[in-house]
Write a protein that holds these residues in place. Structure first.
Motif, mmCIF file in Angstrom:
data_model
loop_
_atom_site.group_PDB
_atom_site.id
_atom_site.type_symbol
_atom_site.label_atom_id
_atom_site.label_comp_id
_atom_site.label_asym_id
_atom_site.label_seq_id
_atom_site.Cartn_x
_atom_site.Cartn_y
_atom_site.Cartn_z
ATOM 1 N N ASP A 1 0.807 -1.224 0.000
ATOM 2 C CA ASP A 1 0.000 0.000 0.000
ATOM 3 C C ASP A 1 0.837 1.270 0.000
ATOM 4 O O ASP A 1 0.308 2.363 -0.254
ATOM 5 N N ALA A 2 2.127 1.161 0.311
ATOM 6 C CA ALA A 2 2.943 2.367 0.458
ATOM 7 C C ALA A 2 3.032 3.158 -0.838
ATOM 8 O O ALA A 2 2.901 4.389 -0.851
ATOM 9 N N ARG A 3 3.247 2.471 -1.947
ATOM 10 C CA ARG A 3 3.429 3.157 -3.229
ATOM 11 C C ARG A 3 2.127 3.754 -3.762
ATOM 12 O O ARG A 3 2.152 4.579 -4.696
ATOM 13 N N LEU A 4 1.018 3.363 -3.177
ATOM 14 C CA LEU A 4 -0.282 3.862 -3.642
ATOM 15 C C LEU A 4 -0.650 5.211 -3.039
ATOM 16 O O LEU A 4 -1.612 5.840 -3.475
ATOM 17 N N GLN A 5 0.114 5.654 -2.027
ATOM 18 C CA GLN A 5 -0.245 6.875 -1.318
ATOM 19 C C GLN A 5 0.335 8.113 -1.997
ATOM 20 O O GLN A 5 1.456 8.099 -2.507
ATOM 21 N N ASP A 6 -0.456 9.177 -1.984
ATOM 22 C CA ASP A 6 -0.065 10.449 -2.596
ATOM 23 C C ASP A 6 0.693 11.275 -1.555
ATOM 24 O O ASP A 6 0.088 11.964 -0.733
ATOM 25 N N THR A 7 2.013 11.192 -1.594
ATOM 26 C CA THR A 7 2.822 11.872 -0.572
ATOM 27 C C THR A 7 2.772 13.390 -0.717
ATOM 28 O O THR A 7 2.820 14.115 0.280
ATOM 29 N N GLN A 8 2.676 13.876 -1.935
ATOM 30 C CA GLN A 8 2.652 15.325 -2.131
ATOM 31 C C GLN A 8 1.411 15.943 -1.509
ATOM 32 O O GLN A 8 1.472 17.028 -0.909
ATOM 33 N N THR A 9 0.284 15.246 -1.618
ATOM 34 C CA THR A 9 -0.943 15.749 -1.000
ATOM 35 C C THR A 9 -0.807 15.794 0.511
ATOM 36 O O THR A 9 -1.250 16.755 1.165
ATOM 37 N N GLN A 10 -0.173 14.761 1.095
ATOM 38 C CA GLN A 10 0.026 14.772 2.552
ATOM 39 C C GLN A 10 0.926 15.937 2.976
ATOM 40 O O GLN A 10 0.638 16.617 3.965
ATOM 41 N N LEU A 11 1.993 16.176 2.253
ATOM 42 C CA LEU A 11 2.916 17.252 2.616
ATOM 43 C C LEU A 11 2.245 18.621 2.462
ATOM 44 O O LEU A 11 2.466 19.527 3.277
ATOM 45 N N GLN A 12 1.424 18.785 1.440
ATOM 46 C CA GLN A 12 0.684 20.040 1.273
ATOM 47 C C GLN A 12 -0.304 20.239 2.424
ATOM 48 O O GLN A 12 -0.477 21.360 2.926
ATOM 49 N N TRP A 13 -0.932 19.136 2.835
ATOM 50 C CA TRP A 13 -1.854 19.200 3.978
ATOM 51 C C TRP A 13 -1.103 19.582 5.253
ATOM 52 O O TRP A 13 -1.575 20.422 6.034
ATOM 53 N N LEU A 14 0.072 19.001 5.475
ATOM 54 C CA LEU A 14 0.863 19.325 6.662
ATOM 55 C C LEU A 14 1.259 20.794 6.662
ATOM 56 O O LEU A 14 1.160 21.483 7.691
ATOM 57 N N ASP A 15 1.682 21.288 5.510
ATOM 58 C CA ASP A 15 2.055 22.697 5.368
ATOM 59 C C ASP A 15 0.869 23.596 5.730
ATOM 60 O O ASP A 15 1.001 24.557 6.498
#
Length: 327
Positions: free
Chosen positions: A187-201
């Motif tokens: 499941d790791a490769r299926l996650q949108d990391t950029q969206t998470q980082l934008q949310w954290l910001d």
């Protein structure tokens, strides 16, 4: 009015006891320790949390002992919630919400009445070896397992004391490239990391609480035999966001199975590794290490308007180390 007066008197007594305890320990050259309900009570502040991670070993390797100690201390301190920082299930996660590991790793172990409060989890790398959606969906099965998403935030407030704490829960496994390319973590490769980082910001940008704490499973800084690329990936992705907003008082994680407290020069964030709630590992200090210990255990995080404290607790209920942030 009487309730306010009683609460003030209780706070004064607890603070006085804590100060006397610290002074006695310093005078004798001993570390601050807590071993009785009265001493545990002295750790209590206006908002309180327990922190536990790297748990799931079916009660073995001190897991049941530490779970009982958590319950006893919760009876004295009264935490609002337990921050569960991943790897509730070793070794291959869970297959579904009906997996027997939910009973043997969690429900039957953390059975003390005082632990029947909200558990606020994040996913660890071992959850990513199994069905990660089942970990989220378990919120529909267990009343105390409260996980609304893979990353999320929650504000805790004591209006009477005038203090607010924002806890930001992040999903670290997909942020590390080695997991995204390893077939054991589908499941790791299926996650949108950029969206998470934008949310954290965006979350840190709008945060106005007295204390901001970010929690995840993997460390940004730690002494470990694990691949240093894990830390480098998080340093590259998370530190620019932390430094942009300069609001994160503590980053707290697990994964390494020991206690570590690291402070970096000119960095306002304290980096905390919480030890395993079962099987712990050896550790040695780095140049920036304030404290480290190979003991298993858990942590107590407390907040008041002017002070944020984290206490590292061993399986006997002793305070091994305290991290204080003041205003």
């Amino acid at each position: 009015m009487k309730q306010v007066k009683r609460k003030a008197e209780t706070w004064i007594k607890a603070t006085t006891f804590r100060c006397l305890l610290v002074l006695c320990c310093l005078a004798m050259g001993l570390p601050l320790q807590a071993q009785t309900p009265e001493q545990w009570k002295s750790l209590e502040a206006d908002i309180n949390f327990f922190i536990a991670n790297d748990l799931g070993r079916n009660g073995y390797y001190d897991q049941k002992i530490i779970a009982e100690r958590m319950g006893e201390m919760a009876d004295a301190i009264g935490p609002e919630a337990i921050l569960a920082l991943g790897d509730t299930h070793h070794f291959n996660g869970v297959a579904s919400v009906n997996d027997p590991l939910w009973t043997s790793n969690y429900e039957a172990i953390y059975s003390h009445p005082e632990l029947m409060i909200d558990w606020l989890p994040v996913l660890g790398n071992h959850e990513y070896r199994g069905n990660t959606q089942a970990v989220l969906d378990y919120s529909k099965v267990s009343r105390r397992w409260v996980m609304k998403d893979r990353y999320y935030t929650k504000v805790f407030a004591d209006d009477e004391a005038g203090v607010k704490v924002r806890v930001v829960f992040i999903d670290t496994t997909p942020l590390i490239d080695s997991y995204r390319t390893d077939d054991r973590y589908p499941d790791a490769r299926l996650q949108d990391t950029q969206t998470q980082l934008q949310w954290l910001d965006a979350t840190l940008s709008s945060a106005q609480e007295d204390w901001i704490v970010v929690v995840g499973h993997h460390p940004i800084y730690a002494e470990t035999k694990k691949d240093i690329a894990e830390q480098q990936a998080l340093q590259q992705k998370l530190l620019p966001i932390f430094r942009k907003h300069d609001k994160v008082a503590m980053y707290i994680c697990g994964h390494i199975h020991n206690f570590q407290h690291i402070r970096q020069p000119n960095d306002p964030t304290d980096y905390i590794v919480n030890s395993a709630g079962s099987l712990a590992r050896k550790v040695k200090p780095l140049p920036q290490t304030v404290f480290c210990s190979p003991e298993p255990g858990f942590s107590v995080l407390t907040a008041s308007p002017k002070k944020l404290s984290l206490y590292m607790i061993d399986k006997e209920g002793k305070v091994l180390h305290c991290v204080d942030k003041t205003k």
